[in-house]
Design an enzyme around this catalytic site. Sequence first.
Site, mmCIF file in Angstrom:
data_model
loop_
_atom_site.group_PDB
_atom_site.id
_atom_site.type_symbol
_atom_site.label_atom_id
_atom_site.label_comp_id
_atom_site.label_asym_id
_atom_site.label_seq_id
_atom_site.Cartn_x
_atom_site.Cartn_y
_atom_site.Cartn_z
ATOM 1 N N SER A 192 0.910 -1.205 0.087
ATOM 2 C CA SER A 192 0.047 -0.051 -0.079
ATOM 3 C C SER A 192 0.836 1.247 -0.223
ATOM 4 O O SER A 192 2.022 1.237 0.626
ATOM 5 C CB SER A 192 -0.819 0.106 1.274
ATOM 6 O OG SER A 192 -1.637 1.407 1.206
ATOM 7 N N TYR B 92 -2.023 -0.073 10.880
ATOM 8 C CA TYR B 92 -2.108 -0.607 9.331
ATOM 9 C C TYR B 92 -0.916 -0.130 8.621
ATOM 10 O O TYR B 92 -0.311 -0.738 7.751
ATOM 11 C CB TYR B 92 -3.335 0.035 8.924
ATOM 12 C CG TYR B 92 -3.620 -0.490 7.335
ATOM 13 C CD1 TYR B 92 -4.353 -1.402 6.811
ATOM 14 C CD2 TYR B 92 -3.241 0.627 6.342
ATOM 15 C CE1 TYR B 92 -4.204 -1.640 5.681
ATOM 16 C CE2 TYR B 92 -3.563 0.307 5.130
ATOM 17 C CZ TYR B 92 -3.972 -0.827 4.862
ATOM 18 O OH TYR B 92 -4.323 -1.165 3.362
#
Length: 257
Positions: free
Chosen positions: A138, A151
């Site tokens: 990501s 995250y």
Amino acid sequence: MSDFSLCGHSALITGSSRGIGQSIATALVRAGADVLLHGLDEKPSDADLGKYPYFRHDLLAVGGVNSLLDAAFSACPGLDLLIGNAGGFFDVPLLEMSHERWDKTMRLNVESTYFLVKEFASRLVSLRRSGAVVITCSTNGFQAEFDSTAYDTSKGALVMMTRSMALSLAEYGIRVNGIAPGFIQTPSSAAEKTLNRTPGLREALERKIALGRIGTPEDCGGTAAFLCAPASSYITGQVIVVDGGLTLGQLPRIRDT
């Protein structure tokens, strides 16, 4: 045969019941690959994917990774491609973070991916078979986001995991690469929820993203397919950013009115 063809190859895509994983599976099928799907939801209804095997395995369960790989190799002994896409977002603001949320994030996003790739590679090595792995990282692995500490940390780990595993597996003919999606909107994604609860965010993002639009899962599929194909046979240890230019500049597009 085209260097972009995946005919004769077979891929397991984790987290492919919806969203980015499903779009990657569709892209691989269109490139000629056979696919094995995985998730916790019901089997996807996508017409392009309906005929392919679907495995409902919990990667956080004891033995979950090996159980999935046993089923996948049993269904498709020629398996040679792996897309490690399964993951989740469980964050709350930092001062509210619990050990349980942290552990769940790390176990699903980092630990399960690590051992999925490790066990997949072990089986290829025992079979003397080359292959390719793509890990869904990501842009959060490069740039932090508010209230996303666990995250962000997990995705940063995946970026380095991609590079480190690529070094370890190169001698066996197994390439490891990653994709780093930016702000990708799906009906059930964290991005969708953020857009819905934050007035003006869509417009702000569209000004910040160089290509002027928020991403879709389909934007990620072709990149993953390329990284599996012979056309990328001299690429390993790389993470390709798929964000429309979101992370290119510091300021949003500013126009005189």
